[in-house]
Scaffold this motif. Sequence first.
Motif, mmCIF file in Angstrom:
data_model
loop_
_atom_site.group_PDB
_atom_site.id
_atom_site.type_symbol
_atom_site.label_atom_id
_atom_site.label_comp_id
_atom_site.label_asym_id
_atom_site.label_seq_id
_atom_site.Cartn_x
_atom_site.Cartn_y
_atom_site.Cartn_z
ATOM 1 N N TYR A 110 0.811 -1.217 0.000
ATOM 2 C CA TYR A 110 0.000 0.000 0.000
ATOM 3 C C TYR A 110 0.847 1.270 0.000
ATOM 4 O O TYR A 110 0.317 2.358 -0.238
ATOM 5 C CB TYR A 110 -0.971 -0.008 1.176
ATOM 6 C CG TYR A 110 -2.145 -0.932 0.941
ATOM 7 C CD1 TYR A 110 -3.108 -0.627 -0.022
ATOM 8 C CD2 TYR A 110 -2.290 -2.119 1.651
ATOM 9 C CE1 TYR A 110 -4.175 -1.474 -0.269
ATOM 10 C CE2 TYR A 110 -3.360 -2.976 1.420
ATOM 11 C CZ TYR A 110 -4.298 -2.642 0.460
ATOM 12 O OH TYR A 110 -5.347 -3.484 0.218
ATOM 13 N N SER A 114 -2.633 2.018 -4.014
ATOM 14 C CA SER A 114 -3.804 2.121 -3.141
ATOM 15 C C SER A 114 -4.821 1.030 -3.445
ATOM 16 O O SER A 114 -5.569 0.605 -2.555
ATOM 17 C CB SER A 114 -4.467 3.492 -3.290
ATOM 18 O OG SER A 114 -3.571 4.524 -2.946
ATOM 19 N N THR A 115 -4.868 0.590 -4.690
ATOM 20 C CA THR A 115 -5.866 -0.400 -5.102
ATOM 21 C C THR A 115 -5.246 -1.411 -6.060
ATOM 22 O O THR A 115 -4.151 -1.201 -6.599
ATOM 23 C CB THR A 115 -7.051 0.277 -5.819
ATOM 24 O OG1 THR A 115 -6.563 0.898 -7.029
ATOM 25 C CG2 THR A 115 -7.695 1.340 -4.939
ATOM 26 N N ARG A 116 -5.969 -2.485 -6.286
ATOM 27 C CA ARG A 116 -5.578 -3.491 -7.278
ATOM 28 C C ARG A 116 -5.526 -2.871 -8.672
ATOM 29 O O ARG A 116 -4.639 -3.172 -9.470
ATOM 30 C CB ARG A 116 -6.583 -4.647 -7.225
ATOM 31 C CG ARG A 116 -6.395 -5.732 -8.281
ATOM 32 C CD ARG A 116 -7.476 -6.802 -8.096
ATOM 33 N NE ARG A 116 -7.353 -7.855 -9.089
ATOM 34 C CZ ARG A 116 -7.896 -7.790 -10.299
ATOM 35 N NH1 ARG A 116 -8.590 -6.702 -10.646
ATOM 36 N NH2 ARG A 116 -7.741 -8.780 -11.153
#
Length: 270
Positions: A110, A114-116
């Motif tokens: 992270y 922040s995201t996949r």
Amino acid sequence: MIADKGVSSRWRASQSHVLGKLSGFSSVQIIHIVSFWTSLVKSNQKCFQWRSTSQGAGMNRRQEIGAERRERTRHKLLAASARVVAELGENRASIDDFIRAAGVSRGTFYNHYSTRKELLDDLWTSIGRAPFFQIQRACEGLKDPAERLATQARLVFACAVRNEAWGWLVYSMSGDSEAIAEDLLQYPRPDLEIGREQGRFRFDNLFAARDLVVGSVRSGLRAVLQEARPTRYGDALCVMLLKALSIDDEEAHEIVARPIPELIELVPEG
């Protein structure tokens, strides 16, 4: 300016104090003492400047080391993620899959993404996009939009066989609703539009025609990568695509029988 005046006042007071103490010395002695005092002040100034420069250089180097370490970790995550996509194939990879493959902590992941979706977008930009654009450039010299469309699809199949990690990346990205690569969705559109304007293709809806091409290529990739279909499978699929776009059977076979550009330097072997 106020600070400078304060320093100047203190310096003048110190100077007067020293000169008062020197009243009992001869002029020669005073000259030697003042010379020593001046050299001492200059030496202290140089020492302060050296310490300031050294501290600044040390801080810059620490920042450089931190940036280098961060970039190495990013490349480690990208390489591991490419392996995960290749190994899982049709199955949807998760953040936990990427973390385990890279051998990093969740916090480290992270720190970078922040995201996949952010990871997959970076993966496509760093690994997938360049070969895809090179395939398109290799077909720019072809004048016929039907030949361009079929040749690009044939090159995608050939490159996927040569580098399965790249093939699975294209497959995964083209079907992932959270991270659809715009490059993959848009690639057939210009040729579809030109082909319709020239009367080469006939279809009612551009988006339906685009989805037909992208969906067929995606299904073909899965078959080539997972089911080990024969080499001519991709060509047969391209013939059917051209026929669906209103190219007659004989011409469709003739177009797909034409040689494709060499794959040298397009996609490295994986």
